[in-house]
Design a protein around this motif. Structure first.
Motif, PDB file in Angstrom:
ATOM      1  N   PHE A  97      11.048  14.792   5.077  1.00  0.00           N
ATOM      2  CA  PHE A  97      10.967  13.382   4.683  1.00  0.00           C
ATOM      3  C   PHE A  97      11.423  13.227   3.237  1.00  0.00           C
ATOM      4  CE2 PHE A  97       8.152   9.651   3.428  1.00  0.00           C
ATOM      5  CZ  PHE A  97       9.025   8.718   3.972  1.00  0.00           C
ATOM      6  N   VAL A  98      12.479  12.440   3.027  1.00  0.00           N
ATOM      7  CA  VAL A  98      13.026  12.171   1.692  1.00  0.00           C
ATOM      8  C   VAL A  98      12.397  10.888   1.174  1.00  0.00           C
ATOM      9  CG1 VAL A  98      15.125  11.831   0.349  1.00  0.00           C
ATOM     10  CG2 VAL A  98      15.179  13.269   2.392  1.00  0.00           C
ATOM     11  N   TRP A  99      11.685  10.992   0.044  1.00  0.00           N
ATOM     12  CA  TRP A  99      10.957   9.828  -0.464  1.00  0.00           C
ATOM     13  C   TRP A  99      10.651  10.018  -1.939  1.00  0.00           C
ATOM     14  CZ3 TRP A  99      11.085   5.212   0.910  1.00  0.00           C
ATOM     15  CH2 TRP A  99      10.066   4.286   0.659  1.00  0.00           C
ATOM     16  N   ASP A 100       9.882   9.109  -2.516  1.00  0.00           N
ATOM     17  CA  ASP A 100       9.523   9.208  -3.921  1.00  0.00           C
ATOM     18  C   ASP A 100       8.787  10.518  -4.177  1.00  0.00           C
ATOM     19  OD1 ASP A 100      10.537   6.746  -3.850  1.00  0.00           O
ATOM     20  OD2 ASP A 100       8.776   5.680  -4.585  1.00  0.00           O
ATOM     21  N   ALA A 101       9.235  11.263  -5.177  1.00  0.00           N
ATOM     22  CA  ALA A 101       8.650  12.567  -5.448  1.00  0.00           C
ATOM     23  C   ALA A 101       7.179  12.463  -5.821  1.00  0.00           C
ATOM     24  CB  ALA A 101       9.434  13.261  -6.565  1.00  0.00           C
ATOM     25  N   ALA A 102       6.804  11.422  -6.573  1.00  0.00           N
ATOM     26  CA  ALA A 102       5.406  11.275  -6.991  1.00  0.00           C
ATOM     27  C   ALA A 102       4.494  11.053  -5.788  1.00  0.00           C
ATOM     28  CB  ALA A 102       5.281  10.118  -7.977  1.00  0.00           C
ATOM     29  N   VAL A 103       4.940  10.256  -4.849  1.00  0.00           N
ATOM     30  CA  VAL A 103       4.135   9.997  -3.647  1.00  0.00           C
ATOM     31  C   VAL A 103       3.990  11.273  -2.827  1.00  0.00           C
ATOM     32  CG1 VAL A 103       4.006   8.663  -1.520  1.00  0.00           C
ATOM     33  CG2 VAL A 103       4.840   7.580  -3.611  1.00  0.00           C
ATOM     34  N   LEU A 104       5.081  12.010  -2.679  1.00  0.00           N
ATOM     35  CA  LEU A 104       5.046  13.231  -1.880  1.00  0.00           C
ATOM     36  C   LEU A 104       4.189  14.301  -2.542  1.00  0.00           C
ATOM     37  CD1 LEU A 104       8.781  13.416  -0.775  1.00  0.00           C
ATOM     38  CD2 LEU A 104       6.851  12.346   0.396  1.00  0.00           C
ATOM     39  N   GLU A 105       4.222  14.389  -3.856  1.00  0.00           N
ATOM     40  CA  GLU A 105       3.372  15.361  -4.550  1.00  0.00           C
ATOM     41  C   GLU A 105       1.902  15.052  -4.335  1.00  0.00           C
ATOM     42  OE1 GLU A 105       4.525  15.429  -8.588  1.00  0.00           O
ATOM     43  OE2 GLU A 105       6.456  16.415  -8.225  1.00  0.00           O
ATOM     44  N   TYR A 106       1.558  13.779  -4.378  1.00  0.00           N
ATOM     45  CA  TYR A 106       0.158  13.415  -4.140  1.00  0.00           C
ATOM     46  C   TYR A 106      -0.263  13.783  -2.717  1.00  0.00           C
ATOM     47  CZ  TYR A 106      -3.991  10.535  -3.454  1.00  0.00           C
ATOM     48  OH  TYR A 106      -5.257  10.102  -3.144  1.00  0.00           O
ATOM     49  N   SER A 165      18.934   4.859  12.781  1.00  0.00           N
ATOM     50  CA  SER A 165      17.767   4.745  13.660  1.00  0.00           C
ATOM     51  C   SER A 165      17.249   6.093  14.147  1.00  0.00           C
ATOM     52  CB  SER A 165      18.118   3.873  14.868  1.00  0.00           C
ATOM     53  OG  SER A 165      19.187   4.448  15.613  1.00  0.00           O
ATOM     54  N   GLU A 166      18.054   7.135  14.054  1.00  0.00           N
ATOM     55  CA  GLU A 166      17.654   8.421  14.618  1.00  0.00           C
ATOM     56  C   GLU A 166      16.688   9.174  13.717  1.00  0.00           C
ATOM     57  OE1 GLU A 166      19.729  12.651  15.962  1.00  0.00           O
ATOM     58  OE2 GLU A 166      20.941  10.827  15.774  1.00  0.00           O
ATOM     59  N   ASN A 167      16.980   9.272  12.436  1.00  0.00           N
ATOM     60  CA  ASN A 167      16.199  10.129  11.548  1.00  0.00           C
ATOM     61  C   ASN A 167      15.345   9.364  10.547  1.00  0.00           C
ATOM     62  OD1 ASN A 167      17.225  12.504  12.676  1.00  0.00           O
ATOM     63  ND2 ASN A 167      19.035  12.437  11.359  1.00  0.00           N
ATOM     64  N   ASN A 168      15.413   8.050  10.534  1.00  0.00           N
ATOM     65  CA  ASN A 168      14.650   7.277   9.559  1.00  0.00           C
ATOM     66  C   ASN A 168      13.412   6.665  10.203  1.00  0.00           C
ATOM     67  OD1 ASN A 168      16.484   7.537   7.240  1.00  0.00           O
ATOM     68  ND2 ASN A 168      17.889   6.374   8.512  1.00  0.00           N
ATOM     69  N   VAL A 169      12.475   6.266   9.342  1.00  0.00           N
ATOM     70  CA  VAL A 169      11.222   5.662   9.796  1.00  0.00           C
ATOM     71  C   VAL A 169      11.088   4.290   9.153  1.00  0.00           C
ATOM     72  CG1 VAL A 169      10.064   7.865  10.196  1.00  0.00           C
ATOM     73  CG2 VAL A 169       9.972   6.818   7.929  1.00  0.00           C
ATOM     74  N   LEU A 170      10.119   3.524   9.648  1.00  0.00           N
ATOM     75  CA  LEU A 170       9.912   2.173   9.121  1.00  0.00           C
ATOM     76  C   LEU A 170       8.918   2.139   7.983  1.00  0.00           C
ATOM     77  CD1 LEU A 170       9.824   0.137  12.460  1.00  0.00           C
ATOM     78  CD2 LEU A 170      11.754   0.496  10.914  1.00  0.00           C
ATOM     79  N   GLU A 171       8.013   3.104   7.907  1.00  0.00           N
ATOM     80  CA  GLU A 171       7.019   3.167   6.847  1.00  0.00           C
ATOM     81  C   GLU A 171       6.882   4.606   6.380  1.00  0.00           C
ATOM     82  OE1 GLU A 171       3.374   1.533   8.187  1.00  0.00           O
ATOM     83  OE2 GLU A 171       4.105  -0.549   8.234  1.00  0.00           O
ATOM     84  N   SER A 172       6.449   4.767   5.150  1.00  0.00           N
ATOM     85  CA  SER A 172       6.336   6.109   4.580  1.00  0.00           C
ATOM     86  C   SER A 172       5.285   6.942   5.296  1.00  0.00           C
ATOM     87  CB  SER A 172       6.003   6.007   3.088  1.00  0.00           C
ATOM     88  OG  SER A 172       4.784   5.305   2.889  1.00  0.00           O
ATOM     89  N   LEU A 232       0.835  -1.196   0.000  1.00  0.00           N
ATOM     90  CA  LEU A 232       0.000   0.000   0.000  1.00  0.00           C
ATOM     91  C   LEU A 232       0.872   1.249   0.000  1.00  0.00           C
ATOM     92  CD1 LEU A 232      -2.797  -1.034   2.527  1.00  0.00           C
ATOM     93  CD2 LEU A 232      -2.811  -1.207   0.040  1.00  0.00           C
ATOM     94  N   GLU A 233       0.647   2.108  -0.971  1.00  0.00           N
ATOM     95  CA  GLU A 233       1.403   3.352  -1.092  1.00  0.00           C
ATOM     96  C   GLU A 233       0.567   4.330  -1.900  1.00  0.00           C
ATOM     97  OE1 GLU A 233       3.839   5.501   0.202  1.00  0.00           O
ATOM     98  OE2 GLU A 233       5.290   3.892  -0.144  1.00  0.00           O
ATOM     99  N   GLU A 234       0.117   5.413  -1.255  1.00  0.00           N
ATOM    100  CA  GLU A 234      -0.670   6.416  -1.968  1.00  0.00           C
ATOM    101  C   GLU A 234       0.222   7.152  -2.957  1.00  0.00           C
ATOM    102  OE1 GLU A 234      -2.302   9.000   0.944  1.00  0.00           O
ATOM    103  OE2 GLU A 234      -3.789   7.543   1.661  1.00  0.00           O
ATOM    104  N   PRO A 235      -0.307   7.460  -4.167  1.00  0.00           N
ATOM    105  CA  PRO A 235      -1.605   7.070  -4.722  1.00  0.00           C
ATOM    106  C   PRO A 235      -1.515   5.861  -5.640  1.00  0.00           C
ATOM    107  CG  PRO A 235      -0.646   8.738  -6.098  1.00  0.00           C
ATOM    108  CD  PRO A 235       0.388   8.422  -5.039  1.00  0.00           C
ATOM    109  N   PHE A 236      -0.431   5.086  -5.510  1.00  0.00           N
ATOM    110  CA  PHE A 236      -0.227   3.966  -6.422  1.00  0.00           C
ATOM    111  C   PHE A 236      -1.172   2.810  -6.108  1.00  0.00           C
ATOM    112  CE2 PHE A 236       3.611   6.432  -6.715  1.00  0.00           C
ATOM    113  CZ  PHE A 236       3.960   6.342  -8.046  1.00  0.00           C
ATOM    114  N   VAL A 237      -1.228   2.408  -4.852  1.00  0.00           N
ATOM    115  CA  VAL A 237      -2.121   1.325  -4.430  1.00  0.00           C
ATOM    116  C   VAL A 237      -2.756   1.738  -3.107  1.00  0.00           C
ATOM    117  CG1 VAL A 237      -2.340  -1.101  -3.829  1.00  0.00           C
ATOM    118  CG2 VAL A 237      -0.693  -0.411  -5.569  1.00  0.00           C
ATOM    119  N   MET A 238      -4.093   1.749  -3.085  1.00  0.00           N
ATOM    120  CA  MET A 238      -4.831   2.082  -1.877  1.00  0.00           C
ATOM    121  C   MET A 238      -6.041   1.156  -1.771  1.00  0.00           C
ATOM    122  SD  MET A 238      -4.792   6.251  -2.201  1.00  0.00           S
ATOM    123  CE  MET A 238      -5.395   6.188  -3.885  1.00  0.00           C
ATOM    124  N   VAL A 239      -6.500   0.935  -0.560  1.00  0.00           N
ATOM    125  CA  VAL A 239      -7.703   0.126  -0.346  1.00  0.00           C
ATOM    126  C   VAL A 239      -8.909   1.029  -0.544  1.00  0.00           C
ATOM    127  CG1 VAL A 239      -8.992  -1.278   1.285  1.00  0.00           C
ATOM    128  CG2 VAL A 239      -6.499  -1.403   1.244  1.00  0.00           C
TER     129      VAL A 239
END
Length: 919
Positions: A739-748, A718-725, A449-456
């Motif tokens: 939060f550094v992550w996929d640009a498409a996910v962050l734009e959504y 362990s200090e600045n990272n997370v386990l899930e987006s 699950l990752e918005e907006p690629f796959v959502m319930v």
């Protein structure tokens, strides 16, 4: 005693007993079989029995025979037994043995002039390799090869060339002589093909286990890639076991194409091999023509063949080996040759020959009998059996069977073509790719699950979940076009997948590696590590690294009117007002000016301060000071006030109209250079590895990524990272974090945030892409990639993108503050401080007025007596005279300085340092 040796002894005893009982027969045949060729003996006896019952061929004569068994690897024993048979008196020798003993029997037959019909056989059905029997041009070559030469080299080369293979591996079992395909290896090497060889041991399970134990994960992946194209040169039993092991251990994938070549593969073996394999399978075997008319299958000319041999449905016929078929046809050929000799009355009786004595003479009728056999020909179970000038049987046919790609059981096997040494290949063997029609195929899809690629989208209790998103739309587009259905589930650990310490993979990629899913789809990026273990389609969307930051909150500044100058400047201005007021007072004290007529202003310090402040705020009146020094001071002060007030006015207008304040972080470079805002990503994700590789690679080290890696890798990540987006997004919204992550996910996320509290930054250049992951070697990769390219070309992919990333969203993606404004109008918030100052002044004025009123009332209630007043006035006058040099005040009026001083004590309301009334 074991059963087989006992049966062998009984068979030999019965054969020789039966031979002695029919010693008066003039047709006697000797046969030498390998110890393991029990069925050869059975077929041989069946053939003799069938021919003895056929009165049209031999008429009144009957065939007698003597059979002996030898060790195929013992040439001396074979020669001994052959000599014993010749001593008994035989017209021809039939042998079904291997190449080791065949050469010795050939030499003996040539020496004794006994026609030798040799049927080559191999151990346990292993493919044959050429025996290499020496053929001379002389007429003393009495050995005829009933079974055609080995054409495996020619057939394999033709098939591999037709499939356009350039790289493949050849597996062969331990019983096969690899020198049998040396000619093939030489030719493919000359053509530049990359060929590998590997021997398959008897313990296949141990061999596969050794591969996994000795190879690293990278080597094993390269080995898997090599197995995509393979040729199996082995007996059917070994091939079944080998295919089963490699399929169960996931060494092969759905796009593998294997060729199995062996003359001895029957229909039962074909079905079993197809059932156990995946991918595409091509089977090459020797075939024999079968009459189209079923009622004529057991008839060959004037001879009826036993139904147990000619009926394909008979269990005995189904398990017959090729050597068995040639043995039957050999006996039939000899019977026809004997019939012709008897009919021509050119019979040469067979006397006992001794091949041990030095003075042994060959059979005089051997040449005539050999020529009769060579010129004859029969139509039997193997088709046409005849001999060429070189003493070999040229009639051989190979059929090429094949299956399509797929793993479903019961796949249909169809005939792709046939091959013979005269016409070559008849048929097309083009290595067809998976066709577009996938109707009826059900694929198992794993996702994360990752918005907006796959959502319930819907989760009804008791029913399967329904999913939506950009990736789901792409999958539906492929499904509608290709016709397949799919079942989708979420990866158990909700991760995309990364390599573990033991070399395995977890997450979505692990589901594909362990064959639990057919395809994987989500916001999955194409990386080199992942491509080592799974396959990817072409990218369906570009990927870049972005950063999500919280938008700066626009706070209400009630004292925005003070914003043009900072606190230090305001303090300096206030200090300057006080200083200039004091200087004006001192200048007038040192050089008292002449006051103009009617002037009512005194030269007190209070009045000087008030005048300086009034002129600063441009509210002052006419200058009461006439001294040159004071005027010079006030001129400089007015110029200073003019510049300060003008600068304040201009700067205040700019501050009140500009509402867009740019953040200091507008790129990844800006993010990497600052340390005030901590930032991180999802631990062990593709972004995490991307930053690590870019920051740690000594050959392509990037300073920006090096700085980013130092921040991300604090405390081992362990200090600045997370386990899930989602955790990273929430951390940005409610804390000081980027939060550094996929640009498409962050734009959504930024577009659809109800509070518009996010903005994003990112790279303008896409370095990777999102793709659909498939099992290593999946046959669906090419057809999926082709359809994705079509969607991109006709614009359908852009329509799907705009559905989830609209151009005109409710939030601005790239603004660091809220930019809601209407024209250039100013709101009440901008002047709240001014109103507050005015209100404070009003309140303070009212308070002072109340104090003054109170003071005046209190003063009026305490009026002193005349004596007390006189005494007080004298005392006050004396005090003022004494204090006068210390307090020169500027009085406004018409009287002179001296007259004011002399009349100073006449006014009771005058106070020290205050203004005096005119007389």
């Amino acid at each position: 005693m074991e059963v087989f040796p006992l049966l062998l002894v009984l068979s030999v005893w019965w054969s020789r007993t039966w031979d002695s009982a029919n010693a008066d027969s003039i047709i006697h045949i000797g046969a030498i079989f390998d110890e393991s060729a029990k069925k050869d003996d059975e077929v041989f006896r069946t053939a003799v029995g069938d021919l003895n019952q056929n009165e049209e061929i031999l008429q009144t004569e009957k065939i007698t025979f003597s059979v002996t068994f030898v060790d195929g690897n013992n040439p001396f024993q074979a020669v001994q037994e052959a000599c014993e048979l010749m001593n008994q008196g035989i017209l021809a020798l039939v042998s079904s043995i291997g190449c080791t003993s065949a050469g010795s029997l050939q030499s003996l037959a040539d020496a004794m002039h006994i026609p030798h019909l040799f049927i080559q056989r191999s151990t346990a059905g292993t493919p044959r390799s050429g025996c290499g029997l020496t053929r001379s041009n002389r007429n003393d070559d009495y050995t005829l090869s009933v079974r055609p030469p080995v054409y495996l080299n020619d057939v394999i080369l033709r098939v591999v060339t037709e499939y356009a293979w350039q790289k493949f591996i050849i597996f062969y079992d331990s019983e096969y002589d690899i020198r049998g395909i040396q000619e093939f290896l030489d030719k493919v090497s000359q053509q530049g093909m990359d060929v590998a060889l590997q021997k398959v041991e008897n313990n296949i399970n141990k061999m596969i286990t050794t591969l996994f134990d000795t190879m690293r994960i990278e080597e094993l992946n390269r080995y898997r890639d090599t197995l995509r194209r393979a040729i199996l040169v082995m007996n059917p039993a070994t091939a079944k076991s080998f295919i089963t092991e490699v399929v169960e251990t996931n060494l092969v994938a759905f796009d593998c194409h294997w060729i199995i070549i062996n003359e001895e593969i029957n229909d039962v073996d074909v079905q079993e091999l197809v059932r156990r394999s995946i991918g595409r399978l091509t089977i090459i075997r020797q075939t024999f023509p079968v009459p189209q008319n079923i009622s004529q299958r057991c008839f060959r000319g004037n001879h009826r063949i036993s139904s147990t041999l000619c009926d394909p449905k008979d269990p005995f016929a189904q398990n017959m080996e090729i050597s068995n078929l040639y043995i039957y046809d050999t006996v039939l050929l000899l019977a026809n040759a004997f019939h012709k000799k008897l009919e021509d009355r050119k019979w040469h009786s067979m006397a006992s020959l001794s091949c041990i004595r030095k003075n042994s003479k060959p059979w005089q009728g051997g040449r005539s009998m050999l020529e009769t056999i060579k010129k004859g020909g029969v139509s039997g179970l193997t088709g046409e059996l005849e001999f060429g000038e070189n003493g070999g049987n040229p009639n051989v046919h190979f059929e090429i069977l094949g299956t399509n790609y797929g793993e479903e059981l019961g796949r249909g096997v169809r005939k792709l073509g046939c091959w013979n040494p005269v016409t070559g290949l008849n048929g097309s063997l083009t290595d067809k790719k998976l066709e577009n029609n996938m109707r009826g195929v059900v694929l198992r899809v794993v996702t994360v699950l990752e918005e907006p690629f796959v959502m319930v989208s819907e989760n009804v209790l008791g029913k399967p979940k329904k999913y939506q998103g950009f990736s789901i739309d792409v999958l539906d587009a492929l499904s509608n076009y290709l016709g397949f259905n799919y079942e989708i589930y979420v990866a158990p650990d909700h991760k995309y997948g990364s390599p573990q310490e033991d070399g395995t993979w977890n997450g979505l990629v692990g589901e594909l590696v362990f064959k639990r899913a057919d395809i994987g789809i989500s916001a999955l990026t194409i990386t080199p590590d992942r491509e080592n273990v799974v396959d990817f389609t072409t990218r369906y969307m570009d990927y870049s690294v972005g950063v999500l930051l919280r938008r700066a909150e626009k706070t209400v500044d009630m004292f925005a009117c003070l914003a043009p100058f900072d606190l230090s400047l305001w303090a300096c201005i206030a200090g300057t007002v006080l200083l200039v007021g004091l200087l004006v007072y001192l200048l007038n004290w040192l050089n008292p000016p002449r006051l103009q007529m009617g002037s009512m202003t005194s030269t007190t310090l209070y009045n000087s301060m008030w005048f300086v402040y009034g002129s600063f705020v441009q509210q002052g009146g006419e200058v009461p000071y006439t001294t040159l020094a004071t005027r010079m001071m006030m001129g400089a002060w007015w110029l200073f006030a003019l510049i300060v007030i003008s600068s304040y006015t201009a700067n205040l207008a700019a501050f009140l109209t500009i509402t867009r304040i740019e953040s200091s972080i507008q790129s990844l470079q800006d993010l990497s250079k600052q340390t005030d805002i901590p930032y991180g990503t999802v631990l062990d994700s593709a972004v995490y590895e991307h930053v690590r590789m870019k920051g740690m690679n000594p050959f392509e080290r990037d300073s920006m990524y090096s700085q980013m890696w130092r921040m991300i890798n604090r405390s081992n990540g362990s200090e600045n990272n997370v386990l899930e987006s989602q955790a990273g997004i929430q951390k940005v919204k409610y804390g000081n974090y980027a939060f550094v992550w996929d640009a498409a996910v962050l734009e959504y996320v930024a577009i659809n945030d109800p509070d518009c509290s996010f903005y994003t930054i990112g790279n303008t250049v896409a370095d990777r892409g999102y793709g659909i992951a498939l099992q290593h070697g999946s046959p669906y990769r090419d057809v999926f990639s082709q359809r994705i390219l079509e969607l991109q070309q006709n614009g359908d992919m852009d329509i799907l993108k705009h559905k989830w990333w609209p151009k005109n969203g409710q939030c601005d993606l790239y603004s660091s503050v809220d930019t809601k404004q209407k024209g250039g109008a100013l709101d009440i918030k901008s002047f709240a401080g001014v109103f507050c100052i005015l209100a404070a002044g009003i309140v303070l004025s009212c308070f002072i007025a109340m104090l003054e009123t109170w003071w005046n009332k209190r003063k009026g209630s305490r009026v002193p007596s005349k004596e007390a007043s006189s005494l007080q006035n004298e005392t006050t006058t004396s005090e003022r005279r004494n204090a006068w040099p210390l307090r020169p005040c500027l009085q406004l009026g018409t009287s002179t300085w001296r007259s004011q001083a002399s009349s100073h004590g006449l006014h009771q309301s005058s106070q020290l340092g205050g203004p005096l009334d005119d007389p």
